[in-house]
Design a protein around this motif. Structure first.
Motif, PDB file in Angstrom:
ATOM      1  N   SER A 185       0.589  -6.842  -6.234  1.00 38.26           N
ATOM      2  CA  SER A 185       0.795  -5.456  -5.819  1.00 38.26           C
ATOM      3  C   SER A 185       1.329  -5.437  -4.393  1.00 38.26           C
ATOM      4  N   HIS A 186       2.232  -4.522  -4.129  1.00 38.98           N
ATOM      5  CA  HIS A 186       2.800  -4.434  -2.787  1.00 38.98           C
ATOM      6  C   HIS A 186       2.500  -3.075  -2.204  1.00 38.98           C
ATOM      7  N   ALA A 187       1.836  -3.054  -1.049  1.00 42.11           N
ATOM      8  CA  ALA A 187       1.703  -1.792  -0.331  1.00 42.11           C
ATOM      9  C   ALA A 187       3.092  -1.470   0.186  1.00 42.11           C
ATOM     10  N   THR A 188       3.588  -0.274  -0.128  1.00 40.80           N
ATOM     11  CA  THR A 188       4.950   0.034   0.297  1.00 40.80           C
ATOM     12  C   THR A 188       4.962   0.775   1.619  1.00 40.80           C
ATOM     13  N   SER A 189       3.778   1.028   2.172  1.00 42.62           N
ATOM     14  CA  SER A 189       3.727   1.911   3.330  1.00 42.62           C
ATOM     15  C   SER A 189       3.945   1.177   4.657  1.00 42.62           C
TER      16      SER A 189
END
Ligand code: S3P
Length: 438
Positions: A2-6
């Protein structure tokens, strides 16, 4: 994965780069070391391994197929190889995250195994073209299903055996070449790949390090199936693709003087040095040496006035991952830079021609995208907010651009910098970049 896009980078303008640094290990070599180590007989020791998400995705995939892998710990990995036919069926799809290299090389390596396996990736990887590997693999007798668009997920089914193939690559791609050579290890007879122009040859070099015969004549490379790999020690040099951001940053920022240590300078990867030198950059190769079959040197770069050039097309495959950084150099150069023959940039982690042109225009630079390249007129970089579109190299390229900007640069969607360059912010700040993670 999962990638935090923030995650964002915020950069204050100005400054110079000084001191020494060693950027993380080469991504291409790290992937290959895991793959060949897993198939070898005996214990392979890797040092300098890239602990980034892409190469860790490859490592995890082999663990899922039963390979005992210790580490990584400070770049050290030990792999207990299972031999050519020792991999086990994984109990779930292999998630390769953002990594095109993992998916394309593994599709070849897994096409000749005796079990079914599914390869999946993140949103970006699930949009990238996979027919370039599934079509020639089908000619070898492989059975691989993709979506109707030819994209992942890829379902690879066991077949009775693969046939050797004599294949002319329709595009310059080391991933496709490597995929077919890895499938060729399991094929009857000889597999040969002819390239339109030379691309990175790490697979060929590393196969030889593992004791496998690879025959090369000009742009044609061949191997015969049915051999064995013998475990060895691999010292992964620092990644020239990560060093590239600092070569550009130190070139454009007045007063810079920087040494990049232990960088891989394989002649199939050194286009960024050649192109920057043609633009007037001051780059010295210190202490050139051979490390386990790969050329390595320390690179000293000092700021220099750059001028716009027409980039020679024969340098394009040798610098294919470095164009985000090179476009920033062009934006800081005097006059116009023209890139042609680089349509492959449109199918990388993002469409690097469009996304870089958009970002440069945001900063007030005249940048005209073309079908296969870009025309950039050097000028004063302004301030602004850049959309990296989740592309690690776009985020890092614009971070270094701040050295010559007139105001703050904010870069959105930077979490994927960890795919290739863990620790980027700390290392960059340590040599003088005014960067904060937000
Ligand atoms: C790679 C080959 C290149 C490059 C990628 C790594 C490799 O891709 O862009 O980052 O390790 O073989 P292509 O084969 O698509 O040019």
């Amino acid at each position: 994965m999962s990638h935090a896009t923030s995650l964002e980078f915020h950069l204050q303008p100005g400054g110079g780069l000084q001191g020494r640094l060693r950027v993380p290990g080469d991504k291409s070599i790290s992937h290959r070391a895991i793959m060949l180590g897993a198939l070898a007989e005996g214990s392979t020791q890797i040092s300098g391994f890239l602990e980034g998400e892409d190469s860790l995705a490859t490592l995890k995939a082999f663990r899922q197929m039963g390979v005992d892998i210790q580490g990584p710990q400070q770049g050290r990995v030990r792999i207990q190889g299972l031999g050519m036919n020792g991999l086990c069926s994984p109990d779930a799809p292999l998630d390769l995250g953002n990594s095109g290299t993992s998916m394309r090389l593994l599709s070849g390596l897994l096409a000749g195994q005796g079990f079914e396996v599914t390869l999946v990736g993140d949103d970006s990887l699930s949009k990238r073209p996979m027919q370039r590997v599934t079509e020639p693999l089908a000619l070898m007798g492989a059975e691989i299903n993709s979506t109707p668009k030819g994209t992942a997920p890829l379902v690879i089914r066991p077949v009775d055996g693969l046939r050797g193939l004599d294949y002319a690559l329709p595009m310059a791609s080391a991933q496709v070449k490597s995929c077919l050579l890895l499938a060729g290890l399991y094929a009857d007879g000889e597999t040969c790949v002819t390239e339109p122009v030379p691309t990175r040859d790490h697979t060929e070099r590393m196969l030889r390090s593992f004791g496998y015969e690879v025959r090369q004549a000009g742009r044609r490379v061949c191997l015969s199936g049915g051999g064995r790999l013998k475990a060895c020690a691999i010292d992964v040099p620092a990644d020239i693709s990560s060093a590239a951001f600092f070569l550009v940053g130190a070139s454009i920022a007045p007063g810079s003087d920087l040494i990049l240590e232990h960088v891989g300078v394989n002649p199939t990867r050194d286009g960024v040095i050649n192109i920057l030198r043609l633009m007037g950059a001051d780059i010295e190769l210190l202490n050139p040496r051979d490390v386990g079959g790969e050329p390595v040197a320390d690179l000293r770069v000092r700021s220099a006035p750059l001028k716009g050039i027409r980039i020679p097309e024969n340098q394009v495959p040798l610098a294919i991952d470095e164009f985000p950084a090179l476009f920033i150099a062009a934006a800081c150069a005097e006059g116009e830079t023209l890139l042609t023959g680089a349509e492959e940039l449109r199918v990388k982690e993002s469409d690097r021609i469009q996304v870089m042109a958009d970002g440069l225009q945001t900063l007030g630079i005249e940048a005209q995208p073309t079908v296969d390249g870009m025309r950039i007129r050097g000028g004063q970089l302004g301030a602004g907010r850049i959309q990296s579109q989740g592309d690690h190299r776009i985020a890092m390229a614009f971070a270094l651009a701040a050295l010559r900007a007139s105001g703050e640069i904010q870069i959105a969607d930077c979490a994927n910098v960890n795919t290739s360059f863990p620790g980027f912010v700390g290392l960059a700040a340590g040599v003088g970049l005014n960067i904060a993670e937000v």
